[in-house]
Design an enzyme around this catalytic site. Structure first.
Site, short mmCIF file in Angstrom:
data_model
loop_
_atom_site.label_atom_id
_atom_site.label_comp_id
_atom_site.label_asym_id
_atom_site.label_seq_id
_atom_site.Cartn_x
_atom_site.Cartn_y
_atom_site.Cartn_z
N THR A 137 -8.78 -8.42 2.29
CA THR A 137 -7.61 -8.53 1.43
C THR A 137 -7.70 -9.85 0.67
O THR A 137 -8.13 -10.86 1.22
CB THR A 137 -6.30 -8.48 2.24
OG1 THR A 137 -5.21 -8.75 1.34
CG2 THR A 137 -6.25 -9.47 3.37
N GLY A 138 -7.32 -9.82 -0.58
CA GLY A 138 -7.38 -11.06 -1.36
C GLY A 138 -7.63 -10.76 -2.82
O GLY A 138 -7.47 -9.63 -3.27
N ARG A 152 -7.26 -1.21 -13.92
CA ARG A 152 -7.99 -2.22 -13.15
C ARG A 152 -8.25 -1.71 -11.74
O ARG A 152 -7.38 -1.14 -11.10
CB ARG A 152 -7.17 -3.52 -13.11
CG ARG A 152 -7.76 -4.65 -12.26
CD ARG A 152 -7.23 -4.64 -10.85
NE ARG A 152 -7.64 -5.82 -10.09
CZ ARG A 152 -7.50 -5.97 -8.79
NH1 ARG A 152 -6.94 -5.02 -8.07
NH2 ARG A 152 -7.88 -7.06 -8.18
N SER A 201 0.88 -1.17 0.00
CA SER A 201 0.00 0.00 0.00
C SER A 201 0.91 1.21 0.00
O SER A 201 1.95 1.19 0.66
CB SER A 201 -0.90 0.02 1.23
OG SER A 201 -0.13 0.16 2.40
N THR A 253 -4.39 -0.04 -0.78
CA THR A 253 -3.67 -1.07 -1.52
C THR A 253 -3.06 -0.55 -2.81
O THR A 253 -3.50 0.48 -3.35
CB THR A 253 -4.63 -2.23 -1.88
OG1 THR A 253 -3.87 -3.33 -2.40
CG2 THR A 253 -5.65 -1.81 -2.94
N THR A 282 -2.38 -6.03 0.65
CA THR A 282 -3.19 -4.88 1.03
C THR A 282 -3.18 -4.68 2.54
O THR A 282 -3.03 -5.65 3.28
CB THR A 282 -4.64 -5.18 0.59
OG1 THR A 282 -4.65 -5.19 -0.83
CG2 THR A 282 -5.65 -4.20 1.09
N1 ASP Z 1 -7.71 -7.04 -2.63
C1 ASP Z 1 -6.68 -6.35 -3.34
C2 ASP Z 1 -7.10 -6.15 -4.76
O1 ASP Z 1 -7.67 -7.05 -5.35
C3 ASP Z 1 -5.38 -7.06 -3.33
C4 ASP Z 1 -4.89 -7.48 -1.99
O2 ASP Z 1 -5.64 -7.71 -1.07
O3 ASP Z 1 -3.68 -7.56 -1.83
O4 ASP Z 1 -6.80 -5.13 -5.32
#
Ligand code: ASP
Length: 332
Positions: A247-248, A224, A75, A214, A196
């Protein structure tokens, strides 16, 4: 809704620094120590705000600032690169007391995207701003601007190179910023694609808030946008239910409106916070093929985390309780 009498006794804060493939033995001891120390510092800073009677929103912003400045996390400084070798930052914040929310996506120059999200919430009539317009709003509000090279770190560049090579994609020229020594001192870990940061907090007034910041996912196409700045997907807060930060793999979190879904299970089905979090993360997210995790706090002081990856950087603290820091799945 929590009564003032109940609420007056309790504050709580939960922090995450990303979920992903983080197995025991994968982190060098000094890396593990660096992550644990960073999480301890962040959760303590947020806890101090809450213990002194500060608002959940202020605790979220204070804690996320530290995470944004720390190159160990994806981030702001230390964010991942797009396929084109640039850094596009997303963030959001939500106030559970008023349901006010602010979000930004694809910003490139604001030192703290989370503070920009808060400025959108508090100083504009809008909820979400993107790209050049969000950058311009940021400058107009006097938020600190930095050259995009400020965010660049060596580990994230190597992750991009590896990602592009694995996908047979061209590697762009190195952007400025990578000629200086590694700000993370070689300690940053590549936990897969995620990293994130997010914070949820409950203050002594009984109000909850959530924030997420993030760089998105390594090698993402420019333009995106993931779940982190989407209210209801990566971030949600309502005093009627809970505050959640995720996060994910953002594409899955958006389709499941993960954060709002957890809040809805608490609010409408009367589920406990942990049961609601597990239902959405362990069952729904896993069934759809997504990976990641969430942290959550409710106005009555319940806290929860749930993730379906091998690890998630996380910490929690609450009034009168020992602080807990975890990385791997088998930790409490
Ligand atoms: N959730 C975040 C995204 O898809 C990525 C992350 O959690 O690292 O942008």
């Amino acid at each position: 809704m929590t009564t003032q009498a109940q609420a007056a006794q309790k504050w709580a804060i939960v922090v995450h620094g990303g979920a992903g493939t983080i197995d025991r033995g994968q982190l060098r001891p000094e890396q593990e120590a660096a992550y644990r120390a960073a999480l301890a510092k962040v959760v303590e800073a947020g806890a101090t705000v809450l213990d002194q009677g500060g608002s959940a929103l202020d605790a979220v912003e204070t804690a996320i600032h530290l995470l944004e400045e720390d190159p160990l996390f994806n981030s702001a400084r230390g964010a991942v690169f797009t396929a084109e070798g640039r850094i596009e930052l997303d963030a959001s914040i939500m106030d559970g007391a008023s349901l006010a929310a602010g979000a930004v996506a694809g910003v490139t120059r604001t030192r703290s995207p989370l503070s920009l999200a808060r400025a959108v919430m508090e100083r504009s009539p809008h909820v979400m701003m993107v790209g050049a317009g969000a950058d311009a709003f940021s400058a107009s509000q006097g938020l600190e601007q930095v050259d995009p090279s400020y965010f660049a770190t060596h580990r994230r560049w190597r992750s991009l190179e590896n990602y592009l090579k694995a996908h047979d994609l061209p590697v762009p020229a190195k952007p400025p910023g990578l000629e200086r020594p590694d700000p993370a001192n070689g300690l940053a870990h590549d936990e897969g694609k995620h990293g994130t940061v997010g914070v949820v907090a409950l203050d002594l007034n009984g109000d909850v808030a959530a924030g997420t910041s993030t760089g998105g996912t390594t090698g993402k196409q420019w333009g995106r946008v993931g779940d982190s700045p989407i209210i209801g997907a990566g971030t949600y807060a309502s005093n009627a239910a809970c505050a959640v930060s995720a996060t994910g793999a953002g594409e899955y979190f958006i389709r499941l409106t993960v954060a709002r879904d957890i809040a809805a299970l608490v609010e409408l089905k009367g589920m406990s916070l942990q049961a609601a979090a597990d239902e959405v993360v362990q069952n729904k997210l896993t069934a759809l093929g997504g990976d990641g995790g969430i942290i959550a706090v409710a106005p009555d002081g319940q806290v929860a985390w749930s993730f379906n990856t091998s690890g998630m950087y996380r910490a929690r603290a609450a009034k009168g309780e020992a602080t807990s820091i975890g990385i791997y799945k088998d930790e409490p």
